[in-house]
Design an enzyme around this catalytic site. Structure first.
Site, mmCIF file in Angstrom:
data_model
loop_
_atom_site.group_PDB
_atom_site.id
_atom_site.type_symbol
_atom_site.label_atom_id
_atom_site.label_comp_id
_atom_site.label_asym_id
_atom_site.label_seq_id
_atom_site.Cartn_x
_atom_site.Cartn_y
_atom_site.Cartn_z
ATOM 1 C CB SER A 1 10.440 3.856 14.930
ATOM 2 O OG SER A 1 10.011 4.356 13.687
ATOM 3 C CG LEU A 2 13.595 5.975 21.191
ATOM 4 C CD1 LEU A 2 14.886 5.328 20.718
ATOM 5 C CD2 LEU A 2 13.906 7.237 21.984
ATOM 6 C CG HIS A 3 7.831 3.571 19.129
ATOM 7 N ND1 HIS A 3 7.085 4.657 18.729
ATOM 8 C CD2 HIS A 3 8.142 2.901 17.988
ATOM 9 C CE1 HIS A 3 6.938 4.619 17.408
ATOM 10 N NE2 HIS A 3 7.576 3.576 16.935
ATOM 11 C CB CYS B 1 7.002 -3.022 16.003
ATOM 12 S SG CYS B 1 8.709 -2.607 15.554
ATOM 13 C CD GLU C 1 -2.780 -1.125 2.505
ATOM 14 O OE1 GLU C 1 -3.934 -1.575 2.390
ATOM 15 O OE2 GLU C 1 -2.321 -0.721 3.580
ATOM 16 C CB CYS D 1 1.912 5.876 11.322
ATOM 17 S SG CYS D 1 2.959 6.978 10.405
ATOM 18 N N GLY E 1 7.151 -1.967 5.742
ATOM 19 C CA GLY E 1 8.541 -2.390 5.629
ATOM 20 C C GLY E 1 9.524 -1.554 6.420
ATOM 21 C CD GLU E 2 13.881 -0.471 9.278
ATOM 22 O OE1 GLU E 2 12.952 -0.036 9.995
ATOM 23 O OE2 GLU E 2 14.846 0.234 8.945
ATOM 24 C CB CYS F 1 7.592 -5.136 8.317
ATOM 25 S SG CYS F 1 8.975 -4.312 9.144
ATOM 26 C CG ASN G 1 -2.965 5.615 13.902
ATOM 27 O OD1 ASN G 1 -3.881 6.400 14.067
ATOM 28 N ND2 ASN G 1 -1.817 5.959 13.345
ATOM 29 C CB SER H 1 10.587 6.143 9.065
ATOM 30 O OG SER H 1 10.171 5.873 10.387
ATOM 31 C CB CYS I 1 3.576 -1.941 13.651
ATOM 32 S SG CYS I 1 3.659 -1.644 11.878
ATOM 33 C CB CYS J 1 2.987 7.313 3.441
ATOM 34 S SG CYS J 1 3.476 6.143 4.690
HETATM 35 N N1 SAH Z 1 9.973 0.379 9.664
HETATM 36 C C1 SAH Z 1 10.002 1.812 9.692
HETATM 37 C C2 SAH Z 1 8.836 2.449 8.960
HETATM 38 C C3 SAH Z 1 7.540 1.966 9.507
HETATM 39 S S1 SAH Z 1 6.101 2.849 9.768
HETATM 40 C C4 SAH Z 1 10.004 2.276 11.134
HETATM 41 O O1 SAH Z 1 9.691 1.493 11.999
HETATM 42 O O2 SAH Z 1 10.346 3.420 11.381
HETATM 43 C C5 SAH Z 1 6.371 4.450 10.243
HETATM 44 C C6 SAH Z 1 6.096 4.795 11.680
HETATM 45 O O3 SAH Z 1 4.804 4.365 12.154
HETATM 46 C C7 SAH Z 1 7.092 4.167 12.633
HETATM 47 O O4 SAH Z 1 7.539 5.165 13.511
HETATM 48 C C8 SAH Z 1 6.259 3.150 13.369
HETATM 49 O O5 SAH Z 1 6.801 2.814 14.600
HETATM 50 C C9 SAH Z 1 4.945 3.871 13.467
HETATM 51 N N2 SAH Z 1 3.829 3.014 13.816
HETATM 52 C C10 SAH Z 1 3.703 1.700 13.600
HETATM 53 N N3 SAH Z 1 2.534 1.243 14.066
HETATM 54 C C11 SAH Z 1 1.900 2.301 14.591
HETATM 55 C C12 SAH Z 1 0.638 2.474 15.223
HETATM 56 N N4 SAH Z 1 -0.191 1.454 15.352
HETATM 57 N N5 SAH Z 1 0.311 3.703 15.639
HETATM 58 C C13 SAH Z 1 1.140 4.749 15.478
HETATM 59 N N6 SAH Z 1 2.336 4.660 14.874
HETATM 60 C C14 SAH Z 1 2.720 3.442 14.445
#
Ligand code: SAH
Length: 383
Positions: free
Chosen positions: A252-254, A144, A120, A374, A195-196, A140, A331, A229, A147, A133
């Site tokens: 993407s730290l989180h 995570c 997509e 995202c 994807g990463e 992927c 999300n 990203s 996601c 995007c």
């Molecule tokens: N693999 C890359 C790109 C992925 S998506 C990465 O991880 O950075 C882009 C962003 O969306 C990332 O920061 C990811 O952590 C975030 N993301 C993934 N699932 C999400 C969700 N359910 N809600 C909000 N952000 C999310």
């Protein structure tokens, strides 16, 4: 994800209903003009029995006019056109479904690739800019847990042209006035689809080169408007820093602590928070580009005030002015027990970071109602 295998991949006598989540053995996508660097384009054109200067004409049609249609290439003789388009513009992406939100200014497209694999992309138009995007992989491998794409596992890497075609196609739709708001230009690309990107490094770099080269060698998008990203693949972050292409890096730290990040971003067990932040700081030093830290706020998981403080401390310990933070309300994805943080908790988290002097902007959740936000991309066939 379950996937219906094409009938021709099944042993004789089996009904075509075998459901599998493991990738079947696949070949490479057919070679496409967008896979080729300018010097390779000439060789490809001459291989097809055409004059070398046709390469430049094709590049102009593709990168300047965003066209893959022989009928539009009127400066080429009919026979050459047909041979060149058949040989160098195989259809790589077939749109199978589009979903719109935000009065048509957000458009998610589900694509079928040549082998039936699905990915997509999401186009988001704002006043003064339009961002696509893009996906760099089908599925992927980073797993995570919050996601949607992470739940699919990795099906395969995309090719350079499969990435570039997502962008060309969106740019053409905008140019043709097909997106609400009138004819426009695609200004930004973010690798935040499926994807990463740094796990498909060479492809992503080649695609980035095609995005940022001025027309007709590329799409002429400013490198600073291209965002890569990553979950934090440290060696690849270092390599990217040395490429001399100042794309924006998003990390993407989180979570600011290894204990929680090991759970939310499993690759953290390989490269710790501190190692990853050091690599992010190194990216800033090499490129002068301010790094974005992505932080999905998950209720009662990672949204504590002390974690905001710890994050603020870890970032300022590495200097000032090199980083900003983008919290984004989670999300929710189907089947997940996690939800977005409460508004007051989000506000407190942001206030704490700002208190540490960290520029902080809450990202919007555009397209969440069409599962286009995202982390929601799961390439489902039917609603
Ligand atoms: N693999 C890359 C790109 C992925 S998506 C990465 O991880 O950075 C882009 C962003 O969306 C990332 O920061 C990811 O952590 C975030 N993301 C993934 N699932 C999400 C969700 N359910 N809600 C909000 N952000 C999310």
């Amino acid at each position: 994800m379950v996937e219906v295998r094409p009938a021709d991949e099944l042993p004789p006598g089996r009904v075509p209903l075998a459901l599998t989540s493991t990738p079947t053995k696949r070949g490479k996508p057919p070679r496409h003009f967008a896979d080729l660097a300018p010097e390779e384009q000439v060789a490809a054109v001459t291989e097809l029995g055409e004059k070398p200067f046709r390469a430049k004409q094709l590049a102009t049609h593709y990168y300047s006019h965003l066209s893959v249609d022989a009928a539009e290439m009127t400066d080429l003789p009919q026979a050459s056109r047909d041979a060149l388009v058949a040989g160098l513009f195989p259809p790589l992406l077939t749109p199978v479904r589009t979903l719109e939100a935000d009065a048509g200014t957000t458009v998610k497209t589900l694509w079928h690739l040549y082998d039936g694999v699905k990915v997509e992309s999401v186009l988001m138009r704002y006043p003064g800019r339009a961002t696509l995007c893009v996906s760099s992989q089908a599925g992927c491998g980073m797993a995570c847990p919050f996601c949607a794409t992470g739940q699919l596992g990795l099906t395969r890497n995309l090719s350079t042209a499969e990435v570039v075609e997502q962008v060309r196609s969106a740019a053409r739709s905008l140019a043709d006035g097909e997106i609400a708001g009138g004819p426009g230009r695609l200004s930004n690309v973010v690798f935040m689809g499926m994807g990463e990107p740094l796990a498909n490094y060479r492809t992503v770099l080649n695609a980035v080169r095609r995005f940022v080269a001025p027309a007709p060698e590329g799409l002429g998008i400013s490198a600073r408007n291209v965002t890569v990203s990553t979950v934090g693949l440290v060696p690849a972050m270092r390599r990217l820093a040395g490429e001399g292409i100042p794309v924006t890096l998003a990390l993407s730290l989180h979570a600011p602590d290894d204990e929680l990040r090991n759970e939310l971003v499993p690759i953290n067990t390989r490269w710790s928070v501190d190692e990853t932040l050091d690599a992010a700081r190194g990216y800033f030093e090499a490129t002068g580009r301010r790094v974005s830290i992505e932080y999905a706020l998950i209720k009662d998981m990672n949204d504590h005030a002390w974690r905001a403080d710890l994050l603020g401390e870890k970032l300022t310990a590495r200097g000032r002015g090199w980083v900003h933070v983008n919290p984004i309300p989670l999300n929710p994805t189907p089947g997940s027990i996690w939800t977005a943080s409460e508004r007051e908790v989000e506000d407190e988290f942001v206030a704490r970071l700002r208190g540490h002097g960290i520029p902080t902007t809450v990202r919007d959740t555009r397209g969440s109602d069409i599962d286009g936000a995202c982390g929601q991309l799961a390439a489902e066939e039917a609603p």
